[in-house]
Design an enzyme around this catalytic site. Structure first.
Site, mmCIF file in Angstrom:
data_model
loop_
_atom_site.group_PDB
_atom_site.id
_atom_site.type_symbol
_atom_site.label_atom_id
_atom_site.label_comp_id
_atom_site.label_asym_id
_atom_site.label_seq_id
_atom_site.Cartn_x
_atom_site.Cartn_y
_atom_site.Cartn_z
ATOM 1 N N ASP A 2 0.332 -1.175 -0.080
ATOM 2 C CA ASP A 2 -0.157 -0.191 -0.435
ATOM 3 C C ASP A 2 1.009 1.470 0.247
ATOM 4 O O ASP A 2 1.846 1.480 0.426
ATOM 5 C CB ASP A 2 -0.534 -0.225 1.204
ATOM 6 C CG ASP A 2 -2.580 0.289 0.723
ATOM 7 O OD1 ASP A 2 -2.904 0.965 0.406
ATOM 8 O OD2 ASP A 2 -2.973 -1.001 1.660
ATOM 9 N N SER A 48 -6.511 -6.791 -5.824
ATOM 10 C CA SER A 48 -7.349 -7.394 -5.182
ATOM 11 C C SER A 48 -9.053 -7.008 -5.719
ATOM 12 O O SER A 48 -8.890 -6.345 -6.630
ATOM 13 C CB SER A 48 -8.463 -6.332 -3.590
ATOM 14 O OG SER A 48 -8.710 -5.338 -3.218
ATOM 15 N N GLU A 50 -11.991 -5.696 -5.440
ATOM 16 C CA GLU A 50 -11.913 -4.730 -5.099
ATOM 17 C C GLU A 50 -10.970 -3.089 -6.034
ATOM 18 O O GLU A 50 -11.755 -2.772 -6.418
ATOM 19 C CB GLU A 50 -11.807 -3.731 -3.705
ATOM 20 C CG GLU A 50 -12.954 -5.400 -2.719
ATOM 21 C CD GLU A 50 -12.626 -6.134 -1.858
ATOM 22 O OE1 GLU A 50 -11.241 -6.658 -2.718
ATOM 23 O OE2 GLU A 50 -13.488 -6.761 -1.456
ATOM 24 N N ASN A 51 -10.366 -3.438 -6.637
ATOM 25 C CA ASN A 51 -9.184 -2.845 -7.443
ATOM 26 C C ASN A 51 -10.726 -2.876 -8.497
ATOM 27 O O ASN A 51 -9.398 -1.516 -9.259
ATOM 28 C CB ASN A 51 -7.818 -3.557 -7.128
ATOM 29 C CG ASN A 51 -7.156 -3.269 -5.918
ATOM 30 O OD1 ASN A 51 -5.956 -3.858 -5.378
ATOM 31 N ND2 ASN A 51 -7.561 -1.759 -4.968
ATOM 32 N N ARG A 172 1.696 -4.259 6.690
ATOM 33 C CA ARG A 172 1.986 -3.593 5.799
ATOM 34 C C ARG A 172 1.965 -2.248 5.939
ATOM 35 O O ARG A 172 2.018 -1.564 7.277
ATOM 36 C CB ARG A 172 -0.165 -3.220 7.363
ATOM 37 C CG ARG A 172 -0.899 -2.654 6.534
ATOM 38 C CD ARG A 172 -2.270 -3.095 5.541
ATOM 39 N NE ARG A 172 -2.328 -2.715 4.432
ATOM 40 C CZ ARG A 172 -3.977 -2.560 4.231
ATOM 41 N NH1 ARG A 172 -4.922 -2.887 5.155
ATOM 42 N NH2 ARG A 172 -4.193 -1.968 3.099
ATOM 43 N N SER A 180 -8.356 -6.008 5.086
ATOM 44 C CA SER A 180 -8.500 -5.496 3.679
ATOM 45 C C SER A 180 -9.381 -7.382 2.815
ATOM 46 O O SER A 180 -8.853 -6.845 1.594
ATOM 47 C CB SER A 180 -7.202 -4.812 2.794
ATOM 48 O OG SER A 180 -7.519 -3.275 3.070
HETATM 49 C C1 FPP Z 1 -1.679 -0.249 -3.431
HETATM 50 O O1 FPP Z 1 -1.710 1.092 -3.422
HETATM 51 C C2 FPP Z 1 -1.084 -0.892 -5.010
HETATM 52 C C3 FPP Z 1 -1.903 -1.838 -5.539
HETATM 53 C C4 FPP Z 1 -3.491 -1.813 -5.640
HETATM 54 C C5 FPP Z 1 -1.518 -2.482 -6.591
HETATM 55 C C6 FPP Z 1 0.084 -3.634 -5.507
HETATM 56 C C7 FPP Z 1 0.272 -3.493 -6.896
HETATM 57 C C8 FPP Z 1 2.087 -3.662 -7.775
HETATM 58 C C9 FPP Z 1 3.142 -2.439 -6.290
HETATM 59 C C10 FPP Z 1 2.415 -4.049 -8.903
HETATM 60 C C11 FPP Z 1 3.477 -4.822 -8.423
HETATM 61 C C12 FPP Z 1 3.938 -5.891 -9.694
HETATM 62 C C13 FPP Z 1 4.478 -6.671 -10.297
HETATM 63 C C14 FPP Z 1 5.255 -7.300 -11.432
HETATM 64 C C15 FPP Z 1 3.708 -7.802 -8.932
HETATM 65 P P1 FPP Z 1 -2.173 2.177 -3.672
HETATM 66 O O2 FPP Z 1 -2.445 2.119 -5.373
HETATM 67 O O3 FPP Z 1 -3.680 1.532 -2.735
HETATM 68 O O4 FPP Z 1 -2.313 3.505 -2.992
HETATM 69 P P2 FPP Z 1 -2.331 4.341 -2.003
HETATM 70 O O5 FPP Z 1 -2.744 4.044 -0.756
HETATM 71 O O6 FPP Z 1 -1.433 5.540 -1.473
HETATM 72 O O7 FPP Z 1 -2.846 4.882 -3.260
#
Ligand code: FPP
Length: 224
Positions: A2, A48, A50-51, A172, A180
């Site tokens: 996150d 997820s 939800e994403n 986390r 979550s």
């Molecule tokens: C949550 O942070 C992050 C995600 C939903 C995406 C996670 C994906 C990656 C790190 C890429 C993975 C890649 C590979 C190659 C496996 P957020 O976007 O919700 O951040 P925020 O809470 O600051 O908005």
């Protein structure tokens, strides 16, 4: 993982995907460090169910660009480092090309067991449990003894990866204080480590610190 969006914003970037790009790099560092520390299982919450509600451009970037690109790029690394790769979740909803690469990397690493790196993809802990219940119900309609003999160990056989042990530690990032919908069955007695560090700023040292902190916990599993 996150905090990618907030990290991008902090850099002055207009685009959240810059945070995901950096986040993917960090993931590889953590696999390396985990291996060096002797950690046997890592499960990264990558996407997820939800994403899907995020902007289409962001969803497409993660699932149809970043993910297949890294799977292709890192296949040799995973084979060289003997990393067993698996995806957990409803993979069939992912883009075809991404599904093909997942299968390719899973097949190429199937023999390895020293370290397991799992990506939770289109994952929901509630759906995982619900699917298990549906599978059990379907079996029980043919053989009612399935219900009588059901226990926690047998229930595990209906989860996405029956061989995945319960996690010892949940890390986390970005100071969020929620589970979550992650590994709901498996987290029953998992220790939780929360850090304000945003995932793209998470380092090998931070990971080492989290594992060190875990080592100090007194795990009583409901006992005294
Ligand atoms: C949550 O942070 C992050 C995600 C939903 C995406 C996670 C994906 C990656 C790190 C890429 C993975 C890649 C590979 C190659 C496996 P957020 O976007 O919700 O951040 P925020 O809470 O600051 O908005």
């Amino acid at each position: 993982m996150d905090g990618n969006g907030r990290w991008a914003e902090k850099q002055g970037s207009e685009d959240r995907i810059d945070g995901h790009e950096r986040g993917a790099k960090v993931l590889c560092d953590i696999v390396e460090e985990a291996k060096a520390l002797g950690v046997e299982y890592l499960t990264f919450y990558t996407f997820s169910t939800e994403n899907w509600s995020r902007p289409e451009k962001e969803v497409d970037f993660i699932l149809a660009d970043l993910l297949p690109r890294y799977l292709e790029q890192k296949m040799d690394f995973m084979v060289k480092e003997q990393v067993r790769f698996k995806a957990l979740g409803d993979i069939q909803a992912l883009p075809d090309h991404t599904q093909e690469l997942i299968k390719r990397v899973e097949d190429a690493t199937v023999e390895f067991s020293e370290i397991h790196a799992n990506l939770a993809l289109n994952y929901s802990g509630r759906s995982e449990i619900l699917n298990a219940v549906k599978d059990i119900a379907a079996k029980a309609s043919e053989d009612p003894s399935v219900i009588d003999s059901l226990d926690e160990d047998k229930f595990r056989n209906y989860l996405y990866d029956p061989e995945l042990p319960d996690p010892d530690l949940l890390i986390r990032t970005s100071g969020e204080l929620r589970v979550s919908n992650f590994l709901l069955w498996q987290l029953a007695y998992t220790e939780i480590y929360i850090t304000d560090v945003l995932w793209p700023d998470f380092t090998k040292e931070e990971f080492r610190q989290a594992v060190g902190e875990f080592g100090k916990r007194d795990r009583r599993y409901g006992g005294v």
